[in-house]
Scaffold this motif. Structure first.
Motif, PDB file in Angstrom:
ATOM      1  N   ALA A 345       0.834  -1.214   0.000  1.00  0.00           N
ATOM      2  CA  ALA A 345       0.000   0.000   0.000  1.00  0.00           C
ATOM      3  C   ALA A 345       0.861   1.253   0.000  1.00  0.00           C
ATOM      4  O   ALA A 345       0.513   2.261  -0.638  1.00  0.00           O
ATOM      5  N   ASP A 348       2.167   1.771  -3.646  1.00  0.00           N
ATOM      6  CA  ASP A 348       1.169   1.861  -4.716  1.00  0.00           C
ATOM      7  C   ASP A 348       0.587   3.278  -4.798  1.00  0.00           C
ATOM      8  O   ASP A 348      -0.483   3.562  -4.252  1.00  0.00           O
ATOM      9  N   ASP A 350      -0.671   4.953  -7.403  1.00  0.00           N
ATOM     10  CA  ASP A 350      -1.936   5.026  -8.151  1.00  0.00           C
ATOM     11  C   ASP A 350      -3.096   4.544  -7.277  1.00  0.00           C
ATOM     12  O   ASP A 350      -4.189   5.127  -7.305  1.00  0.00           O
ATOM     13  N   GLY A 351      -2.861   3.480  -6.536  1.00  0.00           N
ATOM     14  CA  GLY A 351      -3.898   2.975  -5.648  1.00  0.00           C
ATOM     15  C   GLY A 351      -4.273   3.982  -4.577  1.00  0.00           C
ATOM     16  O   GLY A 351      -5.436   4.099  -4.197  1.00  0.00           O
ATOM     17  N   GLN A 352      -3.284   4.738  -4.106  1.00  0.00           N
ATOM     18  CA  GLN A 352      -3.546   5.768  -3.098  1.00  0.00           C
ATOM     19  C   GLN A 352      -4.459   6.855  -3.650  1.00  0.00           C
ATOM     20  O   GLN A 352      -5.387   7.320  -2.968  1.00  0.00           O
TER      21      GLN A 352
END
Length: 385
Positions: A345, A348, A350-352
């Motif tokens: 996490a 990442d 982009d995920g954030q």
């Protein structure tokens, strides 16, 4: 509108999150009912608002089948004595704040004796114990629901309900001041920071402390300059975590234990490792990536999973109806797996960004000026609008 009648409003809040809800509700009600008296069981925040507590709130802050059984006689004794005291007092309304295992039976008895009852925070009938809604119908005159999908469940059973939103959504800013908070706490902007939230109850911290310390060590193997912030609610929970640090020889880890200040710790964190509960919602409202975990006694876990029908337990996932953040629970919750999820996490980006968008939409939906809406519903029940 101000009503100067001397209303007596009884409340029971069984844990820290209920204490916050109760305090905000008392504050909103006092603006309309300046001569009201507030009594029952509550915590320090409610007491600061003028609440008269008859037993320490900590007596009710027990979770899990096995844990409740250990304190069963004491809890039943408190409820019996409280019920008699309330029946003698005859308050104008009783408001049970969460703690359905304690409050619903009490509300049932009070309603039978013609004392009006309100339950603030819908029991999790949407997650498990769905049959409980029939008991709620017998016990409660009005439900104050925090989440937008709950009212339709009550309306289907003809139970009066008001969606009030969640007070944390009113308190937390839509855009968390991460940079400014790091400056205040003298943490370098580029420093990797991880908030570890093992729970608010002593039983939770006992279950999670060693696991979290071992996970911190694993995270440091991938992120050598990691800083870990651990907000703890009480002296007792701090001592439990300190003992785990000592036992695990965690002197080489950069761990800072904090008295409270969980929102500040999460605001400055890059990722939050959090025990399932209200803190997961706080992390989401602060737009933080997170990994949700939880461990409990084997028999409690077995009994709970038999009754659950949702695939997730964390509030951010429940509200989004999807696994937007990972949940690593019970036997799966090992230091290796937790550390891998936290580091993933952290890396990442982009995920954030996607999480910020999801959590912002959720925040807007929950932001309803909760205390005012809840107070208006209570005033309606009292006939004091």
């Amino acid at each position: 509108m101000v009503d100067t009648r001397p209303f007596t409003i009884a409340m029971v809040a069984g844990e820290a999150s209920g204490d916050s809800l109760g305090a905000h509700l008392i504050s909103a009600l006092k603006a309309h009912l300046p001569n009201a008296r507030f009594v029952g069981i509550g915590g320090p925040k409610m007491i600061r608002e003028g609440f008269e507590t008859w037993w320490p709130q900590e007596k009710l802050a027990v979770m899990g089948y096995v844990e409740v059984l250990k304190h069963y006689r004491e809890i039943v004794g408190i409820r019996k004595a409280l019920k008699q005291r309330l029946l003698d007092l005859k308050p104008d309304v009783f408001i049970g704040i969460d703690a359905p295992g304690f409050n619903l039976d009490l509300e049932l008895d009070l309603k039978r004796r013609h004392i009006r009852t309100i339950h603030y925070v819908s029991p999790s009938i949407w997650a498990w114990k769905a049959k409980r809604i029939h008991k709620i119908k017998r016990a409660v005159d009005h439900v104050l629901a925090l989440f937008p999908f709950e009212p339709e469940l009550y309306k289907a059973e003809q139970i009066p309900v008001t969606y009030v939103g969640h007070p944390l959504a009113d308190i937390f800013p839509m855009t968390p001041p991460k940079q400014e908070m790091r400056e205040q706490m003298r943490i370098a902007q580029a420093r990797p920071v991880f908030a570890l939230l093992p729970g608010s109850r002593q039983s939770e911290v006992r279950q999670h402390a060693t696991l979290f310390v071992r996970t911190a060590r694993k995270i440091t193997e991938s992120v050598p300059d990691a800083l870990f912030l651990v907000p703890l609610m009480t002296r007792e929970t701090r001592e439990i975590f300190e003992k785990a640090c000592y036992t695990e020889g965690a002197g080489e880890l950069d761990i800072t234990l904090m008295y409270g200040h969980a929102p500040e710790a999460m605001t400055v964190a890059d990722v939050v490792l959090v025990a399932s509960g209200t803190a997961t919602l706080e992390a989401a409202l602060l737009k933080r990536p997170m990994v949700i975990t939880y461990k409990m006694s084997a028999i409690t876990w077995w009994l709970m999973t038999r009754k659950m029908y949702l695939p997730y337990v964390g509030l951010p996932n429940i509200l989004n109806k999807a696994f937007v953040v990972p949940e690593i629970l019970q036997k799966q919750a090992t230091p290796d797996r937790l550390a891998e999820a936290v580091v993933s996490a952290y890396k990442d980006k982009d995920g954030q960004k996607a999480l910020v968008a999801k959590f912002t939409s959720m925040h807007q939906l929950l932001k309803q000026n909760t205390s005012l809406r809840a107070a208006e519903a209570v005033l309606h029940v009292l006939g004091a609008e």
